[in-house]
Scaffold this motif. Structure first.
Motif, mmCIF file in Angstrom:
data_model
loop_
_atom_site.group_PDB
_atom_site.id
_atom_site.type_symbol
_atom_site.label_atom_id
_atom_site.label_comp_id
_atom_site.label_asym_id
_atom_site.label_seq_id
_atom_site.Cartn_x
_atom_site.Cartn_y
_atom_site.Cartn_z
ATOM 1 N N PRO A 94 32.191 5.926 8.223
ATOM 2 C CA PRO A 94 33.324 6.693 8.255
ATOM 3 C C PRO A 94 33.644 7.154 6.852
ATOM 4 O O PRO A 94 33.986 6.471 5.785
ATOM 5 N N ASP A 95 34.007 8.363 6.823
ATOM 6 C CA ASP A 95 34.459 9.185 5.397
ATOM 7 C C ASP A 95 35.438 8.197 4.704
ATOM 8 O O ASP A 95 35.235 7.938 3.542
ATOM 9 N N ASN A 96 36.483 7.730 5.382
ATOM 10 C CA ASN A 96 37.461 7.054 4.813
ATOM 11 C C ASN A 96 37.252 5.639 4.296
ATOM 12 O O ASN A 96 38.151 5.078 3.799
ATOM 13 N N LYS A 97 36.128 5.202 4.543
ATOM 14 C CA LYS A 97 35.731 3.985 4.016
ATOM 15 C C LYS A 97 34.742 3.736 3.511
ATOM 16 O O LYS A 97 33.833 2.643 3.207
ATOM 17 N N ASP A 112 33.832 4.120 0.239
ATOM 18 C CA ASP A 112 33.786 3.623 -0.918
ATOM 19 C C ASP A 112 33.659 2.072 -0.786
ATOM 20 O O ASP A 112 32.976 1.008 -1.455
ATOM 21 N N ASP A 113 34.668 1.558 0.206
ATOM 22 C CA ASP A 113 34.620 0.045 0.689
ATOM 23 C C ASP A 113 33.205 -0.344 0.977
ATOM 24 O O ASP A 113 32.743 -1.402 0.839
ATOM 25 N N HIS A 126 26.018 7.326 -1.829
ATOM 26 C CA HIS A 126 26.601 8.119 -1.050
ATOM 27 C C HIS A 126 26.077 9.664 -1.190
ATOM 28 O O HIS A 126 25.959 10.227 -2.356
#
Length: 183
Positions: A96-99, A101-102, A118
């Motif tokens: 998922p794009d919003n995760k 970095d995590d 990435h």
């Protein structure tokens, strides 16, 4: 095109200093450390002698180049087959794009992961996060992928196994020709 983001601790994250000049001595140092280190108990002493300086001076200058961001990383290249790993796989993840970095940071903490980065997906290739893993066989690589999947909560991935290695070298920035100008 946007550069891929690298996860892990290979870089301090510091950009190259804008006011630093690379001297001839720096070029000689970079030249001798960009390849394989001598298989010797004191490899830096051998390299220092090759360019006409002390081991202490060489190590101090390498530290300075790293602190200035001129040398971004100094690390080992795994020749996986020589190290006993007969299989390796690039794992392409659909994160998922919003995760990103995590998840990238979770993957980077695993010792089995040698690369984690990435890249922007393409219309015909949706994967956006990549890890490289090495194992004794393909099944071991699959088990590593399953462990990573559980740890990060990402179930959509594809293993791309290497079939044949054609070349494995690092970028060479300066030649090893050493002259006596400014040592």
């Amino acid at each position: 095109m946007k550069q891929p983001k690298w996860y892990g601790n290979a870089s301090s994250g510091k950009q190259a200093a804008t006011n630093s000049m690379i001297t001839q001595t720096d070029k000689k140092i970079i030249s001798v450390i960009q390849g394989d280190l001598p298989l010797h108990p004191a490899p830096f002493a051998i390299l220092a002698e090759k360019i006409g300086m002390t081991e202490e001076a060489l190590l101090e200058r390498i530290r300075h180049l790293k602190e200035e961001g001129i040398i971004r990383r100094f690390g080992a290249t795994l020749r996986h087959q020589e190290a006993g790993f007969s299989s390796n796989a690039m794992i392409a993840w659909l994160a998922p794009d919003n995760k990103i970095d995590d998840i990238g940071n979770i993957f980077a903490r695993f010792r089995e992961v040698t690369h984690c980065y990435h890249r922007a997906p393409r219309k015909d290739w949706p994967y956006n996060l990549y890890t490289m893993v090495h194992g004794g066989n393909r099944e071991e690589c699959r088990r590593i992928a399953e462990t990573l999947s559980r740890a990060a909560g990402v179930s959509d991935y594809l293993l791309l196994f290497s079939e044949k290695e054609f070349k494995k070298t690092s970028m060479a920035y300066f030649s090893e020709e050493i002259d006596d100008a400014e040592v």
